[in-house]
Design a protein around this motif. Structure first.
Motif, mmCIF file in Angstrom:
data_model
loop_
_atom_site.group_PDB
_atom_site.id
_atom_site.type_symbol
_atom_site.label_atom_id
_atom_site.label_comp_id
_atom_site.label_asym_id
_atom_site.label_seq_id
_atom_site.Cartn_x
_atom_site.Cartn_y
_atom_site.Cartn_z
ATOM 1 N N GLN A 1 7.859 0.699 -7.811
ATOM 2 C CA GLN A 1 7.249 -0.281 -8.712
ATOM 3 C C GLN A 1 7.709 -1.694 -8.358
ATOM 4 O O GLN A 1 6.906 -2.640 -8.346
ATOM 5 C CB GLN A 1 7.607 0.049 -10.165
ATOM 6 N N GLY B 1 2.955 -6.852 -3.328
ATOM 7 C CA GLY B 1 1.597 -7.094 -3.790
ATOM 8 C C GLY B 1 1.373 -8.589 -3.972
ATOM 9 O O GLY B 1 0.333 -9.134 -3.589
ATOM 10 N N TYR C 1 6.062 -2.646 -5.007
ATOM 11 C CA TYR C 1 4.641 -2.968 -5.163
ATOM 12 C C TYR C 1 4.460 -4.344 -5.794
ATOM 13 O O TYR C 1 3.601 -5.125 -5.371
ATOM 14 C CB TYR C 1 3.956 -1.907 -6.021
ATOM 15 N N GLU D 1 0.634 6.335 -7.089
ATOM 16 C CA GLU D 1 -0.589 7.042 -7.480
ATOM 17 C C GLU D 1 -0.349 8.543 -7.631
ATOM 18 O O GLU D 1 -1.011 9.204 -8.424
ATOM 19 C CB GLU D 1 -1.695 6.794 -6.449
ATOM 20 N N LYS E 1 2.041 1.653 -3.492
ATOM 21 C CA LYS E 1 0.905 2.020 -4.344
ATOM 22 C C LYS E 1 0.553 3.498 -4.174
ATOM 23 O O LYS E 1 0.296 4.208 -5.149
ATOM 24 C CB LYS E 1 -0.311 1.157 -4.003
ATOM 25 N N LYS E 2 0.536 3.949 -2.925
ATOM 26 C CA LYS E 2 0.218 5.350 -2.635
ATOM 27 C C LYS E 2 1.228 6.284 -3.308
ATOM 28 O O LYS E 2 0.858 7.327 -3.864
ATOM 29 C CB LYS E 2 0.203 5.586 -1.125
ATOM 30 N N MET F 1 0.817 -1.211 0.000
ATOM 31 C CA MET F 1 0.000 0.000 0.000
ATOM 32 C C MET F 1 0.855 1.267 0.000
ATOM 33 O O MET F 1 0.503 2.265 -0.608
ATOM 34 C CB MET F 1 -0.938 0.004 1.206
#
Length: 231
Positions: free
Chosen positions: A135, A142, A138, A39, A35-36, A32
């Motif tokens: 990247q 992930g 994640y 984004e 990802k944050k 997360m």
């Protein structure tokens, strides 16, 4: 009715335990976090690119003005050399000094802009480097988080199947109240009255509320918003 809901809540606690374990896992936190960052990175890069373009334009304008002023200064210098009138020569010297001061100011401004451009380029480079790292993070975490969720699927499915059976035994209106609280992250949802106070937060209840509880009603605590029943 209460017993059925309490049985549901007891089983629901097993599901919540899995949810807490997953949401608090290192795998999810790192996924997360990456990802944050990802984004917001496009907007960050776009702002840096826009700022760099603005600075380049400002630098070009400053250097152009500086060149024009230098040309004017050279014209004044040639004019002064050919003048015999001392008064006019003094006036032109003053103007030449003013031009020189402006040229120095523009030179300092151009240097400042150059330094800022370099700072923007350095930041842009750092963002690109961090983006590549995010990247990779994640992708790695992930996958680990998905693997962790998959490892809990069988257990979770069994609990949810049991909850579905128990749900059928609970009054639909009461079940709806319970699920609404659950969706609002309120848990445990239902508590037994403790004397004359809420069994969850110990808030003193009014005579009206106590009367409702004695009559078999289930009320909502004004303070902690949990459901209260009288055993």
């Amino acid at each position: 009715m209460i017993k059925a809901l309490l049985a549901y809540q007891e089983t629901d606690a097993k599901l919540r335990k899995i949810e807490i374990e997953l949401s608090g896992s290192e795998e999810r936190k790192k996924a997360m976090s990456a990802k944050k960052y990802l984004e917001g990175v496009e907007e960050t890069l776009a702002k840096l690119e826009s700022r760099a373009s603005e600075l380049v334009l400002a630098y070009e304008n400053a250097t152009k003005q500086q060149l024009k002023l230098k040309e004017q200064e050279e014209e004044f210098a040639r004019a002064i050399d050919s003048l015999e009138d001392q008064t006019e020569a003094t006036y032109l010297l003053k103007k030449a000094d003013e031009l020189l001061a402006k040229i120095k100011t523009l030179g300092a401004e151009a240097t400042k802009i150059t330094n800022e451009i370099q700072a923007v380029l350095t930041e842009y480079s750092n963002v690109k480097r961090l983006t590549k790292s995010a990247q990779a993070q994640y992708a790695e975490y992930g996958k680990k988080y998905n693997d962790l969720k998959a490892s809990k699927k069988e257990e979770r499915d069994a609990i949810e199947a049991e909850l579905a059976k128990l749900k059928a035994k609970v009054d639909p209106t009461l079940m709806e109240r319970y699920l609404k609280k659950r969706s609002e992250k309120i848990y445990p949802v239902i508590y037994e009255l403790n004397g004359e106070v809420c069994g969850a937060c110990n808030m003193q209840l009014s005579m009206s509320e106590l009367s409702k509880l004695k009559n078999g009603e289930i009320i909502e605590c004004d303070q902690c918003r949990r459901l209260i029943y009288k055993g």
